[in-house]
Scaffold this active site. Structure first.
Site, short mmCIF file in Angstrom:
data_model
loop_
_atom_site.label_atom_id
_atom_site.label_comp_id
_atom_site.label_asym_id
_atom_site.label_seq_id
_atom_site.Cartn_x
_atom_site.Cartn_y
_atom_site.Cartn_z
N ASP A 89 0.87 -1.18 0.00
CA ASP A 89 0.00 0.00 0.00
C ASP A 89 0.90 1.24 0.00
O ASP A 89 1.48 1.59 1.03
CB ASP A 89 -0.91 0.02 1.24
CG ASP A 89 -2.05 -0.98 1.15
OD1 ASP A 89 -1.95 -1.94 0.34
OD2 ASP A 89 -3.04 -0.84 1.90
N LYS A 151 -6.79 3.43 -3.22
CA LYS A 151 -7.18 3.40 -1.81
C LYS A 151 -7.40 4.82 -1.32
O LYS A 151 -6.64 5.72 -1.67
CB LYS A 151 -6.08 2.69 -1.01
CG LYS A 151 -6.27 2.68 0.50
CD LYS A 151 -5.11 1.94 1.17
CE LYS A 151 -5.12 2.14 2.68
NZ LYS A 151 -3.99 1.45 3.34
N LYS A 180 -10.09 0.33 -2.42
CA LYS A 180 -10.00 0.06 -0.99
C LYS A 180 -10.44 1.29 -0.20
O LYS A 180 -9.93 2.38 -0.39
CB LYS A 180 -8.57 -0.33 -0.60
CG LYS A 180 -8.39 -0.59 0.90
CD LYS A 180 -7.00 -1.11 1.22
CE LYS A 180 -6.75 -1.18 2.71
NZ LYS A 180 -5.41 -1.73 3.04
#
EC number: 4.1.2.4
Length: 212
Positions: A89, A151, A180
């Site tokens: 991430d 995300k 996400k």
């Protein structure tokens, strides 16, 4: 897909101890979460304890500000994967995006995708700091650079995931990418709203409460 497999069971607090991380790992095994998301210094520990399960090891790169150099982020990515990370991430250079330096942002994502080889890359765009136009641009650049997910948030800035942002991100990237939602999701109802709006992964520190 069962609800637990949406969840990246997350503990990124700087003061988290080894005992805390091991508890997170055991909870992820018990509830069969998609992954545990931990800081890079805990990746080896997570890998050793999860290698015989289907719970993935997720870690963060350029976290939480996204302001480190591309070279630093690439190095972090390579080391994390060597240590056993399955998912990365990464935080984009928000200031570069807001300055209109699209090629810089696209290049850093592309370099991390290349460094990650066959591992999953999620791009944290920090929605709370962006205009609607910048959110669309960040998602478009992420898709063009070959990332797997976009995300919403680090959880360390001024705000977290909002349903309207998830909807916008899903509309921008289409069906081929993951989205996400992360930051501020504390109830099952909140999680379900995110999923209804297009989220395919949920980042939360209270994963157990979300599935109980």
């Amino acid at each position: 897909m069962k609800l637990s497999k949406y969840i990246d069971h997350t503990l990124l607090k700087p003061q988290a101890t080894e005992k805390d991380i091991l508890k997170l790992i055991e909870e992820a095994k018990t509830y069969d979460f998609a992954s545990v998301c931990v800081n890079p210094s805990w990746v080896k520990l997570a890998y050793e304890n999860l290698k015989d399960t289907d719970v993935k090891v997720c870690t963060v790169v350029g976290f939480p500000l996204g302001a480190t150099s591309i070279a630093s982020k690439v190095y972090e990515t390579k080391v994390a994967i060597e240590d056993g990370a399955d998912e990365i991430d990464m935080v984009i250079a928000v200031g570069q995006l807001k300055s209109g330096n699209d090629e810089y942002v696209k290049e850093e994502i592309k370099k991390i995708v290349e460094a990650s080889r066959d591992k999953l890359v999620k791009v944290i765009i920090e929605t709370c700091l962006l205009t609607e136009e910048e959110k669309v641009k960040a998602c478009t650049l992420s898709k063009e650079a070959g990332a797997d997910y976009v995300k919403t948030s680090t959880g360390f800035s001024t705000g977290g995931a909002k349903p309207e942002d998830i909807k916008l991100m899903r509309e921008t990237v289409g069906k081929d990418m993951g989205v996400k939602a992360s930051g501020g999701i504390h109830t099952r109802e909140e999680m379900e709203v995110m999923i209804e709006n297009g989220a395919t992964r949920i980042g939360a520190s209270c994963g157990v409460e979300l599935v109980k």
